[in-house]
Design a protein around this motif. Sequence first.
Motif, PDB file in Angstrom:
ATOM      1  N   LYS A  90       0.843  -1.206   0.000  1.00  0.00           N
ATOM      2  CA  LYS A  90       0.000   0.000   0.000  1.00  0.00           C
ATOM      3  C   LYS A  90       0.878   1.256   0.000  1.00  0.00           C
ATOM      4  CE  LYS A  90      -2.930  -0.866   3.487  1.00  0.00           C
ATOM      5  NZ  LYS A  90      -2.795  -2.275   3.871  1.00  0.00           N
ATOM      6  N   GLY A  91       1.911   1.247   0.828  1.00  0.00           N
ATOM      7  CA  GLY A  91       2.802   2.409   0.905  1.00  0.00           C
ATOM      8  C   GLY A  91       3.481   2.685  -0.427  1.00  0.00           C
ATOM      9  N   PHE A  92       3.971   1.634  -1.082  1.00  0.00           N
ATOM     10  CA  PHE A  92       4.683   1.814  -2.354  1.00  0.00           C
ATOM     11  C   PHE A  92       3.768   2.344  -3.463  1.00  0.00           C
ATOM     12  CE2 PHE A  92       8.319  -0.893  -0.915  1.00  0.00           C
ATOM     13  CZ  PHE A  92       9.316   0.015  -1.271  1.00  0.00           C
ATOM     14  N   ASN A  93       2.464   2.137  -3.320  1.00  0.00           N
ATOM     15  CA  ASN A  93       1.526   2.580  -4.355  1.00  0.00           C
ATOM     16  C   ASN A  93       0.626   3.717  -3.881  1.00  0.00           C
ATOM     17  OD1 ASN A  93       2.006   0.612  -6.650  1.00  0.00           O
ATOM     18  ND2 ASN A  93       1.853  -0.739  -4.869  1.00  0.00           N
ATOM     19  N   LEU A  94       1.089   4.404  -2.867  1.00  0.00           N
ATOM     20  CA  LEU A  94       0.296   5.456  -2.228  1.00  0.00           C
ATOM     21  C   LEU A  94      -0.046   6.609  -3.173  1.00  0.00           C
ATOM     22  CD1 LEU A  94      -0.813   6.620   0.451  1.00  0.00           C
ATOM     23  CD2 LEU A  94       1.491   7.367   0.997  1.00  0.00           C
ATOM     24  N   HIS A  95       0.793   6.834  -4.183  1.00  0.00           N
ATOM     25  CA  HIS A  95       0.591   7.991  -5.066  1.00  0.00           C
ATOM     26  C   HIS A  95      -0.495   7.758  -6.116  1.00  0.00           C
ATOM     27  CE1 HIS A  95       3.115   5.127  -7.076  1.00  0.00           C
ATOM     28  NE2 HIS A  95       2.943   5.747  -8.226  1.00  0.00           N
ATOM     29  N   GLU A  96      -0.920   6.503  -6.297  1.00  0.00           N
ATOM     30  CA  GLU A  96      -1.713   6.194  -7.495  1.00  0.00           C
ATOM     31  C   GLU A  96      -3.110   6.820  -7.514  1.00  0.00           C
ATOM     32  OE1 GLU A  96      -1.737   2.020  -8.366  1.00  0.00           O
ATOM     33  OE2 GLU A  96       0.318   2.059  -9.130  1.00  0.00           O
ATOM     34  N   PHE A  97      -3.646   7.158  -6.341  1.00  0.00           N
ATOM     35  CA  PHE A  97      -5.005   7.733  -6.330  1.00  0.00           C
ATOM     36  C   PHE A  97      -5.011   9.259  -6.447  1.00  0.00           C
ATOM     37  CE2 PHE A  97      -3.815   8.599  -1.995  1.00  0.00           C
ATOM     38  CZ  PHE A  97      -4.547   9.727  -1.657  1.00  0.00           C
ATOM     39  N   ILE A  98      -3.851   9.891  -6.211  1.00  0.00           N
ATOM     40  CA  ILE A  98      -3.846  11.346  -5.991  1.00  0.00           C
ATOM     41  C   ILE A  98      -4.389  12.108  -7.201  1.00  0.00           C
ATOM     42  CG2 ILE A  98      -2.343  13.352  -5.575  1.00  0.00           C
ATOM     43  CD1 ILE A  98      -0.557  11.412  -3.892  1.00  0.00           C
ATOM     44  N   HIS A  99      -3.974  11.701  -8.405  1.00  0.00           N
ATOM     45  CA  HIS A  99      -4.405  12.434  -9.607  1.00  0.00           C
ATOM     46  C   HIS A  99      -5.528  11.695 -10.348  1.00  0.00           C
ATOM     47  CE1 HIS A  99      -1.085  15.250  -9.156  1.00  0.00           C
ATOM     48  NE2 HIS A  99      -0.354  14.202  -8.798  1.00  0.00           N
ATOM     49  N   ASP A 100      -6.196  10.792  -9.640  1.00  0.00           N
ATOM     50  CA  ASP A 100      -7.283  10.040 -10.286  1.00  0.00           C
ATOM     51  C   ASP A 100      -8.351  11.003 -10.816  1.00  0.00           C
ATOM     52  OD1 ASP A 100      -8.548   7.012 -10.208  1.00  0.00           O
ATOM     53  OD2 ASP A 100     -10.071   8.585 -10.106  1.00  0.00           O
ATOM     54  N   GLU A 101      -8.831  10.717 -12.013  1.00  0.00           N
ATOM     55  CA  GLU A 101      -9.779  11.652 -12.636  1.00  0.00           C
ATOM     56  C   GLU A 101     -11.124  11.696 -11.931  1.00  0.00           C
ATOM     57  OE1 GLU A 101     -11.331   8.565 -16.060  1.00  0.00           O
ATOM     58  OE2 GLU A 101      -9.812  10.059 -16.606  1.00  0.00           O
ATOM     59  N   ARG A 102     -11.357  10.747 -11.003  1.00  0.00           N
ATOM     60  CA  ARG A 102     -12.619  10.778 -10.261  1.00  0.00           C
ATOM     61  C   ARG A 102     -12.559  11.668  -9.019  1.00  0.00           C
ATOM     62  NH1 ARG A 102     -12.674   4.334 -10.496  1.00  0.00           N
ATOM     63  NH2 ARG A 102     -10.468   4.863 -10.656  1.00  0.00           N
ATOM     64  N   ARG A 103     -11.411  12.338  -8.790  1.00  0.00           N
ATOM     65  CA  ARG A 103     -11.331  13.267  -7.636  1.00  0.00           C
ATOM     66  C   ARG A 103     -12.411  14.335  -7.759  1.00  0.00           C
ATOM     67  NH1 ARG A 103      -6.488  14.552  -4.837  1.00  0.00           N
ATOM     68  NH2 ARG A 103      -7.702  16.311  -4.068  1.00  0.00           N
ATOM     69  N   LEU A 104     -12.969  14.741  -6.623  1.00  0.00           N
ATOM     70  CA  LEU A 104     -13.926  15.852  -6.614  1.00  0.00           C
ATOM     71  C   LEU A 104     -13.144  17.152  -6.734  1.00  0.00           C
ATOM     72  CD1 LEU A 104     -16.176  14.610  -3.665  1.00  0.00           C
ATOM     73  CD2 LEU A 104     -16.863  14.754  -6.064  1.00  0.00           C
ATOM     74  N   THR A 105     -13.530  17.997  -7.661  1.00  0.00           N
ATOM     75  CA  THR A 105     -12.752  19.229  -7.881  1.00  0.00           C
ATOM     76  C   THR A 105     -13.580  20.499  -7.686  1.00  0.00           C
ATOM     77  OG1 THR A 105     -13.252  19.118 -10.225  1.00  0.00           O
ATOM     78  CG2 THR A 105     -11.158  18.127  -9.519  1.00  0.00           C
ATOM     79  N   LYS A 106     -14.895  20.364  -7.641  1.00  0.00           N
ATOM     80  CA  LYS A 106     -15.757  21.541  -7.459  1.00  0.00           C
ATOM     81  C   LYS A 106     -16.868  21.189  -6.469  1.00  0.00           C
ATOM     82  CE  LYS A 106     -15.048  23.878 -11.781  1.00  0.00           C
ATOM     83  NZ  LYS A 106     -13.903  24.622 -11.321  1.00  0.00           N
ATOM     84  N   PRO A 107     -17.341  22.181  -5.682  1.00  0.00           N
ATOM     85  CA  PRO A 107     -18.502  21.908  -4.819  1.00  0.00           C
ATOM     86  C   PRO A 107     -19.701  21.511  -5.667  1.00  0.00           C
ATOM     87  CG  PRO A 107     -17.476  24.002  -4.222  1.00  0.00           C
ATOM     88  CD  PRO A 107     -16.833  23.561  -5.502  1.00  0.00           C
TER      89      PRO A 107
END
Length: 674
Positions: free
Chosen positions: A45-62
């Motif tokens: 999990k630690g080695f792959n911790l970065h993989e979600f950060i720029h996921d296109e499903r992130r909420l970006t607007k209220p």
Amino acid sequence: MSKVLTTCLYCGCGCNLYLDVLDGRVVGITPSKEHPTSKGRLCIKGFNLHEFIHDERRLTKPLIRRKGSLKEIGWDKALDFTADKLKKLKLEYGPDSIACLASAKCTNEENYLMQKFSRAVIGTNNIDHCARLCHASTVAGLAMAFGSGAMTNSIDEIEDASVILLTGSNTSEQHPLIASRIISAVDKGAKLIIIDPRRIPLSNIAYKHLSQLPGSDVAWINAMIHTIIKKGLHDKDFISERTEDFDKLKEAVKEYSPKRVQKITGIKPEDLEDVATIFAGGTSSIIYSMGITQHTTGTDNVLSLANLAMLTGNVGKPSTGVNPLRGHQNVQGACDMGALFNVYSGYQKVADDDSRRKFEDAYGIKMPTNTGLTVVEIMDAAGSGDIKGLYVMGENPLLSDPDTCHVEKAVENLDFLVVQDIFLTETAEYADVILPAVSFAEKEGTFTSTERRVQLIRKAIEPIGDSRSDWEIICDLSRRMGYDMAYEGPSEIMDEIASLTPIYGGISYDRLEDWGLCWPCPTKDHPGTRYLHKGKFSRGLGKFHPVKYREPDEMPDTEYPFILTTGRLLEHFHTGTITRKSQTLEREEPACFVEINPLDAKRLGIRDGSQVRVESRRGSITPIARITKGIKENVVFIPFHYREMAANKLTNSALDPIAKIPELKVCAVKMEAL
Ligand code: SF4
């Protein structure tokens, strides 16, 4: 490429690592060689911790719900609307018609502000978070026995124990870097005793693995205590100098001979006598997790382990103690910050007049005096209409709480739901307003690991889209509701925490640069505390509690003949909201399964890899069968990370009477091959 040192998000071990940043994106992870826990290692999990950060499903607007669907909206409008709705509910139905859920995924500073918002702005103690579902019984039980509800010893000390009693923890899957310390201890000659209904990877190096029936923990611990007293192996000096109520314990365990409890636990008496003798003779450390706590007898289980440790003088010394492994990276911190219905930060009681006056003076406002509702009670009250408004920060009760069909109805019954998160969670799908928060890589703050180590997280990239830090959102909402909350940044919030919280009294950001500090750290020159209760317990004398065995709330019967126990996997974290966005982790464990003993599978005609219906009195799901001798006959195991196959549809919401933790580890189910 730049490297930004920070703290891992995925478990209470608190490993430090570097985020590798290129052109404003986190593109990889490098372990930290110097960090006292990680020492250059990480788990998958630690080695792959970065993989979600720029996921296109992130909420970006209220987002706001209009005519049934969610529409983008500006921050000002979203916050004005939310503040107006909360103010109206407060005016019309009173402050206790609103509840707030803080989050073990957020920083200490954000949890502290969330409890402040709940108490000072809304005016209610209806504040809680998912610790209620994992270690509420630890906090209650260890506070009653020792005066402090946290891991007594540090991770480093595990290696020098001569005996380790590991129970209710699949450590290599849930706390991999702590498992590596247990392996080192065994390499150095320690005897590892595992008591767990499932065979776990560490069973391969254990001196003995005893498999008890789920929910029988008080019985086997009392039988160990019975044996130790009968053989005269208890630490008489420690008991007389440092504890009280030993006679009550001695009387209570008389009837718990290993032979008598065999019917309850399924453990052979000679095995229990053997491990009791070994435990009493060693520098012995108890390590446990949610197999112990998630029961209607969770507090009793923790009190029993505390009894065992005190009986043998194994507390207040290096490499001993009672060591709960906390699940989320900041569940310890969220509790420390008072994101709980009955305590302010540092476990200062709401019911204590002096504590309340102290916080009233600091916050400049009258505070509520009644104790609030807990997570499960909040959902019950939402279902009955007593809770009208719910403010959720980074939690996902639709998947994490027991009996999720009941939770779904409760959430649908709310007048107003606001959810603050980084992804559209199952809970956010029901929200009236969704406020997009930043991830740990986009903000500063602190997490407190399972060993009470307060550590920094550092900002590596700019917020994704229009997302904002949770602490900034809370401050903005608070101002709109007429209570001025203004801070330059998280460091200033920590200064306020330190000024009001004796165990954090000496903690400030400038002191945390070198791998943080373990609390209690009461003064600016205090070095932090490796192990608790040296020379004196936090409550003065350690208190023995006579505890009687009680059956789980729901036992198997002819209609529902199997015991279901639930848990986590190495590759996933909590409700899978984050880890299931990681390609690597999702590839490793993409689907829900049920572990079944080969004898049960044969009887029911179930083949390995086939689909099975598992049904309880509350719902049913259809996972894939995984047939393994690692699970006891008549017991089945299902991980709870999968929204499409939610194990918590099946679980029982019956509560421990003291800690109000639900019995997630035992319920009755039936199965059929499909
Ligand atoms: Fe992260 Fe825990 Fe794995 Fe360490 S052991 S890398 S803290 S998930």
